[in-house]
Motif scaffolding. Structure first.
Motif, PDB file in Angstrom:
ATOM      1  N   PHE A  62      -7.203 -12.675  -9.262  1.00 49.14           N
ATOM      2  CA  PHE A  62      -7.247 -11.307  -9.739  1.00 49.14           C
ATOM      3  C   PHE A  62      -8.258 -11.195 -10.867  1.00 49.14           C
ATOM      4  CE2 PHE A  62      -5.285  -7.303  -9.290  1.00 49.14           C
ATOM      5  CZ  PHE A  62      -5.304  -6.683 -10.519  1.00 49.14           C
ATOM      6  N   ILE A  63      -9.222 -10.304 -10.703  1.00 51.64           N
ATOM      7  CA  ILE A  63     -10.251 -10.212 -11.744  1.00 51.64           C
ATOM      8  C   ILE A  63     -10.451  -8.791 -12.230  1.00 51.64           C
ATOM      9  CG2 ILE A  63     -11.541 -12.247 -11.021  1.00 51.64           C
ATOM     10  CD1 ILE A  63     -13.392 -10.385  -9.459  1.00 51.64           C
ATOM     11  N   TRP A  64      -9.427  -7.959 -12.087  1.00 50.20           N
ATOM     12  CA  TRP A  64      -9.524  -6.588 -12.553  1.00 50.20           C
ATOM     13  C   TRP A  64     -10.767  -5.904 -12.007  1.00 50.20           C
ATOM     14  CZ3 TRP A  64      -5.537  -3.981 -14.084  1.00 50.20           C
ATOM     15  CH2 TRP A  64      -4.471  -4.667 -14.695  1.00 50.20           C
ATOM     16  N   PHE A  65     -11.597  -5.376 -12.879  1.00 51.59           N
ATOM     17  CA  PHE A  65     -12.707  -4.562 -12.407  1.00 51.59           C
ATOM     18  C   PHE A  65     -14.043  -5.296 -12.392  1.00 51.59           C
ATOM     19  CE2 PHE A  65     -10.345  -0.799 -11.962  1.00 51.59           C
ATOM     20  CZ  PHE A  65      -9.407  -0.781 -12.972  1.00 51.59           C
ATOM     21  N   ASP A  66     -13.975  -6.625 -12.405  1.00 45.23           N
ATOM     22  CA  ASP A  66     -15.222  -7.387 -12.441  1.00 45.23           C
ATOM     23  C   ASP A  66     -16.148  -7.071 -11.281  1.00 45.23           C
ATOM     24  OD1 ASP A  66     -14.460 -10.607 -14.037  1.00 45.23           O
ATOM     25  OD2 ASP A  66     -14.597  -8.536 -14.753  1.00 45.23           O
ATOM     26  N   ASN A  67     -15.574  -6.899 -10.093  1.00 49.04           N
ATOM     27  CA  ASN A  67     -16.433  -6.550  -8.954  1.00 49.04           C
ATOM     28  C   ASN A  67     -17.267  -5.317  -9.256  1.00 49.04           C
ATOM     29  OD1 ASN A  67     -15.965  -8.543  -7.002  1.00 49.04           O
ATOM     30  ND2 ASN A  67     -14.034  -7.590  -6.392  1.00 49.04           N
ATOM     31  N   TYR A  68     -16.612  -4.318  -9.836  1.00 47.39           N
ATOM     32  CA  TYR A  68     -17.315  -3.073 -10.131  1.00 47.39           C
ATOM     33  C   TYR A  68     -18.334  -3.262 -11.245  1.00 47.39           C
ATOM     34  CZ  TYR A  68     -13.573  -0.986  -7.402  1.00 47.39           C
ATOM     35  OH  TYR A  68     -12.707  -0.665  -6.396  1.00 47.39           O
ATOM     36  N   ASN A  70     -19.836  -5.953 -12.050  1.00 53.20           N
ATOM     37  CA  ASN A  70     -20.965  -6.734 -11.553  1.00 53.20           C
ATOM     38  C   ASN A  70     -21.954  -5.884 -10.778  1.00 53.20           C
ATOM     39  OD1 ASN A  70     -19.992  -9.059 -12.674  1.00 53.20           O
ATOM     40  ND2 ASN A  70     -18.991  -9.777 -10.803  1.00 53.20           N
ATOM     41  N   PHE A  71     -21.460  -4.821 -10.154  1.00 56.13           N
ATOM     42  CA  PHE A  71     -22.369  -3.950  -9.411  1.00 56.13           C
ATOM     43  C   PHE A  71     -23.459  -3.386 -10.303  1.00 56.13           C
ATOM     44  CE2 PHE A  71     -20.865  -4.393  -5.423  1.00 56.13           C
ATOM     45  CZ  PHE A  71     -19.687  -3.768  -5.059  1.00 56.13           C
ATOM     46  N   PHE A  72     -23.063  -3.080 -11.563  1.00 53.63           N
ATOM     47  CA  PHE A  72     -24.037  -2.457 -12.458  1.00 53.63           C
ATOM     48  C   PHE A  72     -25.287  -3.297 -12.620  1.00 53.63           C
ATOM     49  CE2 PHE A  72     -22.767   1.520 -14.025  1.00 53.63           C
ATOM     50  CZ  PHE A  72     -21.383   1.563 -14.012  1.00 53.63           C
ATOM     51  N   THR A  73     -25.115  -4.624 -12.627  1.00 55.35           N
ATOM     52  CA  THR A  73     -26.265  -5.495 -12.847  1.00 55.35           C
ATOM     53  C   THR A  73     -26.772  -6.094 -11.550  1.00 55.35           C
ATOM     54  OG1 THR A  73     -24.691  -7.256 -13.285  1.00 55.35           O
ATOM     55  CG2 THR A  73     -25.625  -6.118 -15.196  1.00 55.35           C
ATOM     56  N   ASP A  74     -26.260  -5.613 -10.416  1.00 50.88           N
ATOM     57  CA  ASP A  74     -26.633  -6.207  -9.135  1.00 50.88           C
ATOM     58  C   ASP A  74     -27.717  -5.368  -8.460  1.00 50.88           C
ATOM     59  OD1 ASP A  74     -26.816  -7.417  -6.714  1.00 50.88           O
ATOM     60  OD2 ASP A  74     -24.685  -7.230  -6.202  1.00 50.88           O
ATOM     61  N   LYS A  76     -28.832  -5.559  -5.582  1.00 49.41           N
ATOM     62  CA  LYS A  76     -28.462  -5.210  -4.210  1.00 49.41           C
ATOM     63  C   LYS A  76     -27.654  -3.930  -4.172  1.00 49.41           C
ATOM     64  CE  LYS A  76     -26.493  -8.411  -1.745  1.00 49.41           C
ATOM     65  NZ  LYS A  76     -25.875  -9.675  -1.291  1.00 49.41           N
ATOM     66  N   PHE A  77     -26.791  -3.736  -5.177  1.00 55.22           N
ATOM     67  CA  PHE A  77     -25.998  -2.516  -5.206  1.00 55.22           C
ATOM     68  C   PHE A  77     -26.876  -1.290  -5.412  1.00 55.22           C
ATOM     69  CE2 PHE A  77     -22.679   0.414  -5.815  1.00 55.22           C
ATOM     70  CZ  PHE A  77     -22.972   1.180  -6.931  1.00 55.22           C
ATOM     71  N   TRP A  78     -27.805  -1.392  -6.361  1.00 54.42           N
ATOM     72  CA  TRP A  78     -28.675  -0.250  -6.626  1.00 54.42           C
ATOM     73  C   TRP A  78     -29.550   0.048  -5.413  1.00 54.42           C
ATOM     74  CZ3 TRP A  78     -27.007   2.714 -10.143  1.00 54.42           C
ATOM     75  CH2 TRP A  78     -26.334   2.183 -11.258  1.00 54.42           C
ATOM     76  N   ASN A  79     -29.942  -1.013  -4.691  1.00 53.64           N
ATOM     77  CA  ASN A  79     -30.698  -0.797  -3.461  1.00 53.64           C
ATOM     78  C   ASN A  79     -29.856  -0.026  -2.450  1.00 53.64           C
ATOM     79  OD1 ASN A  79     -32.857  -1.297  -1.511  1.00 53.64           O
ATOM     80  ND2 ASN A  79     -31.384  -2.652  -0.540  1.00 53.64           N
ATOM     81  N   LEU A 278     -17.151  -2.056  -2.757  1.00 51.30           N
ATOM     82  CA  LEU A 278     -18.245  -1.180  -2.330  1.00 51.30           C
ATOM     83  C   LEU A 278     -17.707   0.034  -1.592  1.00 51.30           C
ATOM     84  CD1 LEU A 278     -21.306  -1.187  -2.507  1.00 51.30           C
ATOM     85  CD2 LEU A 278     -21.377  -2.173  -0.217  1.00 51.30           C
ATOM     86  N   MET A 279     -16.700  -0.190  -0.735  1.00 47.89           N
ATOM     87  CA  MET A 279     -16.116   0.911   0.017  1.00 47.89           C
ATOM     88  C   MET A 279     -15.353   1.864  -0.893  1.00 47.89           C
ATOM     89  SD  MET A 279     -16.886   1.108   3.215  1.00 47.89           S
ATOM     90  CE  MET A 279     -18.474   1.026   2.433  1.00 47.89           C
TER      91      MET A 279
END
Lengths: 308, 285
Positions: A62-68, A70-74, A76-79, A278-279
């Motif tokens: 369980f990592i709380w909101f780390d996935n989200y 991490n998107f900010f600095t990813d 691939k997400f911005w792409n 992501l979804m």
């Protein structure tokens, strides 16, 4: 009727219970369906807060909101966000304009126009994945008719979907082929439902056509334009079938829109946590947009049906 | 008085011709391809003149294809059957479950009904993968992956909300007076529902059913995620066909033609209701 004995009253009470329970019984399947949707939905929310890869089960945590975060600095997400927004924006705007033009061309009721409207439904009835296959065949660099035609007008080696610089153009083209008829039939219904009086008055006063279009037609058509736009926007930002069938998200990362990226994250990288997150982000975007629409629309429905 | 000049009418004709060509050409061309041998397909420049052949269709139907390199097994008929089975059974189930529920939503105003309707409507706009990805894991643990039952259940997600929404609208438009009169005459609600409400709402029910079938048939992502080779419908099957057979373009074209004919035919029957159905009743055709 004489005063009832207990046996007389019992059936009446049963009848009353059935009458009260009836709507709930009838809508039981719909309720089960709702639950059937909500369970995976909340599971997805839960997964999005996990570090969870199917091929590394020991690392599940369980990592709380780390996935989200991490998107900010990813990149691939911005792409993904960028491509999805560009795709949605292009398709909706182009289809809206083209659909409106065609609707205006077909506005007058005539046998020819009716026939053409029916013909134009066919692309809309094609499964988008199959439409992508059709266009893939036509744009094949070796024997595709479109590749040939395009080579005649100065593009001898166009690679359409396989070329990073034309891939987006190609899938947008397929999308337009499938979905412009949707805009067209909605706007056609709208155009035909407009009152004729303002237009007749404008004709009598010799009002210039551009004025009629921009100041009379468009404003009256606004509800239809908004409905059509919102429907298509919500569907376009989640487009999967056309892009996956055409290029599976390639070439490279050129067409990695939300759902394609999530699919690849889940099935290729087996990254459950990341694909879920992501979804959820995509869901949040569509939920926000659709809520505006749904609230307005339910209000209109209530007025139309005269809720007591 | 007709304001359009001759020039305008010519312009309108030309524009419409371009539009029709753009939208009809792919269908026309793939149809042509399906009657060509691979040799004539690969010939450049492409031409409309060729000797037509049924070989591609025969190969698909008989499940076998003789190429220069030997015999190749095709299983496209299985995909076609899967599509027919999944779409019709899903729609039938959705109608049985959905029409009474739509009646309940229309005739009785109850809070749970409004909540259910709102939830189902809001999920119409939600990304399918949001639900499908966790569902694929659940299916695996329940043993429902690649089963018709599992797929039909999931296809309810496509069919049921559509049917609920459209049929409810039709029931709401029906005046309840006739039903009240029938009830006062002594009939139960079920008899009233069956003898009065359903027949009167039949156009709407038929339209909803046709539309649900078309959407179920055209679906791609549900089957892609939850079905494997032998249960895949034509949408996924055609794609797998391309990957597997690579260069059998004639058969691919024939497979595409066979896959789109059903929805084309149904659309002809449903076209009057398409506008309403596609916009969920926001626009009446």
């Amino acid at each position: 009727m004489t005063a009832g004995t207990a046996q007389d009253i019992a059936p009446a009470r049963q009848g009353r219970f059935l009458r009260k329970a009836l709507p709930y019984l009838l809508s039981l399947p719909a309720l089960l369906m709702c639950i059937g949707i909500l369970i995976p939905f909340f599971t997805a929310v839960y997964y999005s807060m996990l570090r969870y890869r199917l091929n590394l089960p020991a690392m599940k945590g369980f990592i709380w909101f780390d996935n989200y975060i991490n998107f900010f600095t990813d990149p691939k997400f911005w792409n993904t966000l960028k491509i999805s927004l560009i795709y949605a924006g292009l398709t909706v705007v182009l289809e809206l304009i083209l659909g409106l033009v065609i609707a205006m061309l077909l506005q007058k009721r005539s046998r020819v126009n009716n026939f053409i409207s029916i013909l134009l439904l066919l692309p809309l009835m094609t499964a988008p994945a199959l439409a992508a296959l059709m266009w893939k065949l036509m744009t094949n660099p070796n024997f595709g008719i479109l590749s040939y035609l395009v080579s005649l007008i100065g593009f001898p080696d166009m690679k359409w979907g396989s070329d990073p610089s034309t891939a987006l153009f190609t899938v947008v083209l397929v999308d337009m082929w499938v979905y412009t008829p949707f805009m067209m039939i909605l706007l056609l219904a709208g155009l035909r439902s407009l009152p004729t009086a303002p237009f007749e008055a404008a004709a009598l006063d010799d009002v210039p056509r551009s004025f009629v279009f921009f100041r009379i037609t468009l404003p009256m058509l606004m509800p239809y334009l908004l409905t059509a736009t919102l429907f298509r926007l919500l569907d376009s930002i989640q487009q999967f079938d056309i892009i996956y069938a055409m290029t599976q998200g390639g070439p490279g990362d050129k067409l990695l829109v939300f759902q394609v990226q999530a699919y690849l994250d889940f099935f290729q990288a087996t990254n459950v946590g990341r694909s879920a997150a992501l979804m959820i982000i995509l869901w949040a975007i569509t939920y926000f947009l659709s809520n505006i629409f749904i609230k307005q629309w339910l209000k209109l429905r209530e007025k139309a049906h005269g809720v007591a | 008085m007709d304001h359009t000049s001759t020039f305008e009418r010519i312009l309108r004709g030309v524009l419409l011709a371009i539009v029709v060509i753009f939208f009809m050409f792919p269908i026309f061309w793939i149809l042509l391809m399906s009657f060509q041998t691979n040799e004539s397909i690969l010939r450049m420049p492409p031409s409309i003149v060729f000797t037509p052949t049924f070989d591609n269709y025969i190969a698909l139907v008989t499940g076998e294809m003789r190429t220069a390199a030997g015999s190749l097994q095709l299983n496209f008929m299985q995909n076609l059957w899967n599509s027919i089975l999944l779409s019709s059974v899903s729609v039938a189930v959705a109608l049985v479950l959905g029409v009474p529920a739509a009646y309940a939503f229309a005739r009785f105003k109850f809070r749970l009904g409004e909540d259910i309707a709102f939830t189902l409507l809001s999920f119409r706009f939600a990304p399918p993968l949001l639900v499908l990805l966790p569902l694929s894991l659940y299916f695996k643990s329940l043993g429902l992956t690649n089963t018709y039952i599992g797929l039909i259940w999931v296809y309810q997600l496509i069919c049921l909300p559509l049917i609920l929404w459209i049929v409810r609208g039709y029931f709401e438009d029906l005046s309840p007076d006739i039903e009240h009169a029938h009830r006062i005459a002594g009939y139960s609600w079920f008899q009233t529902f069956r003898k009065i409400a359903i027949p009167l709402a039949l156009p709407g029910i038929a339209a909803a059913g046709l539309l649900a079938f078309i959407f179920a048939w055209n679906n791609f992502i549900f089957a892609l995620v939850l079905a494997s080779a032998d249960k895949q419908p034509v949408t996924v099957g055609a794609l797998a066909f391309v990957t597997a057979s690579g260069i059998q373009y004639g058969q691919i074209a024939a497979a595409i033609v066979l896959s789109v004919i059903p929805t084309f035919v149904l659309a002809m029957f449903a076209q009057r209701y398409l506008v309403e159905g596609l916009s969920l009743g926001a626009v009446k055709g």
